[in-house]
Design an enzyme around this catalytic site. Structure first.
Site, PDB file in Angstrom:
ATOM      1  N   GLU A  85       0.904  -1.207   0.045  1.00  0.00           N
ATOM      2  CA  GLU A  85       0.026  -0.077  -0.054  1.00  0.00           C
ATOM      3  C   GLU A  85       0.839   1.188   0.135  1.00  0.00           C
ATOM      4  O   GLU A  85       1.503   1.658   1.211  1.00  0.00           O
ATOM      5  CB  GLU A  85      -0.907  -0.010   1.202  1.00  0.00           C
ATOM      6  CG  GLU A  85      -1.814  -1.046   1.171  1.00  0.00           C
ATOM      7  CD  GLU A  85      -3.171  -0.818   0.323  1.00  0.00           C
ATOM      8  OE1 GLU A  85      -2.914   0.119  -0.393  1.00  0.00           O
ATOM      9  OE2 GLU A  85      -4.030  -1.684   0.552  1.00  0.00           O
TER      10      GLU A  85
ATOM     11  N   CYS B 253      -2.323   9.005   2.752  1.00  0.00           N
ATOM     12  CA  CYS B 253      -2.111   8.500   1.265  1.00  0.00           C
ATOM     13  C   CYS B 253      -3.077   8.942   0.308  1.00  0.00           C
ATOM     14  O   CYS B 253      -2.935   8.942  -1.026  1.00  0.00           O
ATOM     15  CB  CYS B 253      -2.036   6.989   1.329  1.00  0.00           C
ATOM     16  SG  CYS B 253      -3.206   6.180   2.206  1.00  0.00           S
TER      17      CYS B 253
HETATM   18  P1  NAD Z   1       8.625   5.331   3.957  1.00  0.00           P
HETATM   19  O1  NAD Z   1       8.368   4.489   2.958  1.00  0.00           O
HETATM   20  O2  NAD Z   1       9.548   6.369   3.904  1.00  0.00           O
HETATM   21  O3  NAD Z   1       8.969   4.368   5.343  1.00  0.00           O
HETATM   22  C1  NAD Z   1       8.248   3.300   5.571  1.00  0.00           C
HETATM   23  C2  NAD Z   1       9.094   2.524   6.793  1.00  0.00           C
HETATM   24  O4  NAD Z   1       9.954   1.920   5.589  1.00  0.00           O
HETATM   25  C3  NAD Z   1       9.870   3.363   7.685  1.00  0.00           C
HETATM   26  O5  NAD Z   1       9.233   3.321   8.802  1.00  0.00           O
HETATM   27  C4  NAD Z   1      11.010   2.436   7.552  1.00  0.00           C
HETATM   28  O6  NAD Z   1      11.205   1.638   8.756  1.00  0.00           O
HETATM   29  C5  NAD Z   1      11.043   1.567   6.298  1.00  0.00           C
HETATM   30  N1  NAD Z   1      12.290   1.933   5.411  1.00  0.00           N
HETATM   31  C6  NAD Z   1      12.792   3.147   5.278  1.00  0.00           C
HETATM   32  N2  NAD Z   1      14.015   2.906   4.406  1.00  0.00           N
HETATM   33  C7  NAD Z   1      13.987   1.744   4.058  1.00  0.00           C
HETATM   34  C8  NAD Z   1      14.912   0.900   3.223  1.00  0.00           C
HETATM   35  N3  NAD Z   1      15.904   1.280   2.421  1.00  0.00           N
HETATM   36  N4  NAD Z   1      14.770  -0.796   3.300  1.00  0.00           N
HETATM   37  C9  NAD Z   1      13.590  -1.224   3.838  1.00  0.00           C
HETATM   38  N5  NAD Z   1      12.673  -0.498   4.862  1.00  0.00           N
HETATM   39  C10 NAD Z   1      13.038   1.097   4.947  1.00  0.00           C
HETATM   40  O7  NAD Z   1       7.171   6.166   4.204  1.00  0.00           O
HETATM   41  P2  NAD Z   1       6.556   6.847   5.415  1.00  0.00           P
HETATM   42  O8  NAD Z   1       7.338   8.320   5.135  1.00  0.00           O
HETATM   43  O9  NAD Z   1       6.787   6.362   6.783  1.00  0.00           O
HETATM   44  O10 NAD Z   1       5.124   7.097   5.110  1.00  0.00           O
HETATM   45  C11 NAD Z   1       4.708   7.886   4.094  1.00  0.00           C
HETATM   46  C12 NAD Z   1       4.380   7.346   2.683  1.00  0.00           C
HETATM   47  O11 NAD Z   1       3.450   6.324   3.064  1.00  0.00           O
HETATM   48  C13 NAD Z   1       3.748   8.169   1.720  1.00  0.00           C
HETATM   49  O12 NAD Z   1       4.154   8.056   0.550  1.00  0.00           O
HETATM   50  C14 NAD Z   1       2.151   7.689   1.911  1.00  0.00           C
HETATM   51  O13 NAD Z   1       1.569   8.017   0.447  1.00  0.00           O
HETATM   52  C15 NAD Z   1       2.251   6.289   2.048  1.00  0.00           C
HETATM   53  N6  NAD Z   1       1.104   5.547   2.621  1.00  0.00           N
HETATM   54  C16 NAD Z   1       0.424   4.859   1.940  1.00  0.00           C
HETATM   55  C17 NAD Z   1      -0.813   4.366   2.481  1.00  0.00           C
HETATM   56  C18 NAD Z   1      -1.790   3.300   1.675  1.00  0.00           C
HETATM   57  O14 NAD Z   1      -2.704   2.554   2.315  1.00  0.00           O
HETATM   58  N7  NAD Z   1      -1.421   3.166   0.325  1.00  0.00           N
HETATM   59  C19 NAD Z   1      -1.342   4.695   3.505  1.00  0.00           C
HETATM   60  C20 NAD Z   1      -0.448   5.749   4.530  1.00  0.00           C
HETATM   61  C21 NAD Z   1       0.828   6.146   3.853  1.00  0.00           C
END
Ligand code: NAD
Length: 482
Positions: A250, A284
């Site tokens: 997601e 999102c």
């Molecule tokens: P992000 O992808 O930056 O981080 C998510 C998690 O990924 C972090 O907590 C971290 O632990 C992990 N991560 C970071 N770098 C990594 C790597 N190199 N390898 C593996 N894991 C790693 O997202 P965010 O800033 O926490 O959230 C915001 C994003 O989430 C926005 O793009 C938003 O649109 C999306 N989002 C989507 C939904 C949906 O249901 N589609 C819902 C909420 C948020």
């Protein structure tokens, strides 16, 4: 200050190294939470704790249902604590965290109801005296990785249906809200799910890549679900592919609202303002693009600017604040740089934009063009762009000119016309005459294109978290050719 522990095998655990990390309050700069910085050994321990408790899958479905329903009630009862903790860690408004608890508790109730809906089928077979069945079974340990922006909803969503299907789970908490995500673990544990059924791992931001890779690689992990950015989603997908594990992703969005020339503009403005600015645009499904017929665009933008001026962003408990702070100063700076880039390329900026630390006022960026970064990039901020088009076809073409495809909306008084447009928009979700931000526990939620794949919510998610097996029973003599 929240002192957070991990939840592993039913026990409160520090990191095996004793290391911790801090989450600071984005408005005050004070420490909101201190949490264990898990080691790779801790990641293994959490998966092994989950794998060691198959008793959960052996429970009668109505017993699983009863425990999940108890968890839902406990979550509601702890709403005050969730709100307080959420406001300290991520500084959104109290009503956002209250809504989070309400929807997350409903997700647990909906998942509880699904425990008795995980059915299979009897398949007609050409083999004489043979009964062929399709049977759904739990897969084992499910890894859930959730972000901070809707912390209670997304942390709970990562676990609820996997648990209903009889799996045990490991939640990798967000570094921005370790205390809120840990509280979800406490709710489920205190509801009596059983030691090891739900485990919560917290990690320092710099360790995320290694911890996530280790968790996905562990042989006992059989399914992965990830909610977060499209950038990290691609990394998760690659790890999952390497280890041949199905993943539900997601990811990001850049939701369009298509305003046709016969739309009720006042209704559209209310929906756009809510969709673009609620939770500071950090959803999102947030409305990031208004695609308006040229004949109504000026009137629409005028009304939207008036509405935007009424929505003051400030510290979440400040007097008069309607919107809260963003997740960090860095996020606000990034969004401001996107707005500045658009201004530099000829956009008109309406409304706020004023920036103080992590607080950003609602911003409308009119006359957006392809040359601007904001045309394509997700801002994840209280920033909405406006593009003008001359026909329904052009509106659809512009809406689909995006790597993302999560949520969308169409405004028109002619429902057949709106439906014809909605059917052509490339998105997992589309609302006619409603905001792009809307979710209910029983709905199939998910995106297409760069917004990911798989569905949380509804019966569709049963397939995500079970293995479908073909099992036969030979009830008479069998003929063999040799
Ligand atoms: P992000 O992808 O930056 O981080 C998510 C998690 O990924 C972090 O907590 C971290 O632990 C992990 N991560 C970071 N770098 C990594 C790597 N190199 N390898 C593996 N894991 C790693 O997202 P965010 O800033 O926490 O959230 C915001 C994003 O989430 C926005 O793009 C938003 O649109 C999306 N989002 C989507 C939904 C949906 O249901 N589609 C819902 C909420 C948020």
């Amino acid at each position: 200050m929240n002192e957070v522990t991990m939840l592993i095998g039913g026990k409160d655990c520090p990191a095996s190294s004793g290391a911790t990390f801090e989450r600071t309050n984005p408005v005050t700069g004070g420490v909101a939470s201190r949490a264990p910085a898990a080691t790779l050994a801790d990641a293994d321990a959490a998966v092994e704790a989950a794998a060691a408790f198959p008793a959960w899958s052996a429970l009668r479905p109505t017993e699983r249902r009863a425990r999940l329903l108890k968890a839902a009630d406990l979550m509601d009862a702890r709403a005050g604590a969730f709100i307080e903790c959420g406001m300290a860690e991520t500084c959104a408004m109290a009503n956002w965290y209250g809504f989070n608890v309400h929807l997350a508790a409903n997700m647990l109730r909906e998942a509880a109801a699904m425990t008795t809906q995980i059915d299979g089928s009897v398949i007609p077979t050409d083999t004489p005296d043979n009964l062929a069945l399709a049977v759904r079974q739990p897969c084992g340990v499910v890894l859930g990785i959730a972000p901070w922006n809707a912390p209670v909803i997304l942390g709970t969503r990562a676990l609820a249906m996997p648990l209903a299907c009889g799996n045990t789970v490991v939640l990798k908490a967000s570094e921005a809200c370790p205390a809120v995500h840990r509280m979800i673990g406490s709710v489920l544990h205190d509801a009596g799910l059983g030691d090891g059924v739900v485990n919560v791992v917290t990690n320092a931001p710099a360790d995320a890549p290694a911890i996530v890779e280790r968790l996905i690689a562990h042989p006992a992990v059989r399914r992965v679900n990830f909610t977060g950015s499209t950038h990290v989603g691609r990394i998760i997908a690659m790890h999952a592919a390497k280890h041949l594990k199905p993943a539900l992703l997601e990811l990001g969005g850049k939701a369009p609202v298509l305003v046709l020339d016969d739309a009720d503009l006042d209704a559209a403005v209310e929906a756009i303002a809510f969709g673009a600015f609620f939770n500071q645009g950090q959803i999102c499904m947030s409305t990031e693009r208004v695609i308006a017929h040229r004949s109504v665009a000026d009137a629409l933008v005028g009304k939207l600017a008036d509405k935007g001026r009424q929505l003051v962003a400030d510290a979440p408990n400040a007097r008069g604040a309607v919107l809260g702070a963003m997740v960090s100063e860095a996020a606000a700076r990034r969004a401001t740089a996107l707005v500045d880039d658009a201004r530099g390329h000829g956009a008109t900026i309406l409304g706020g934009g004023a920036l103080s630390g992590a607080i950003m006022q609602p911003t409308i960026v009119d006359h957006v063009s392809l040359a601007m970064k904001l045309y394509a990039e997700e801002s994840f901020a209280p920033v909405v762009t406006v593009l003008r088009v001359d026909s329904d076809d052009e509106a659809v073409q512009v809406a689909n000119d995006s790597e993302f495809g999560l949520s969308a909306a169409v405004f028109s008084r002619d429902i057949a016309r709106a439906m014809n447009v909605a059917k052509r928009v490339e998105s997992g979700i589309c609302y006619i005459n409603g905001p792009t931000v809307h979710d209910e526990a029983q709905m199939p939620f998910g995106g297409v294109k760069g917004s990911g794949y798989g569905r949380f919510g509804s019966k569709a998610s049963i397939a995500e978290f079970t293995d479908l097996r073909w099992i036969t029973i030979q009830t008479g003599p069998r003929h063999y050719p040799i």
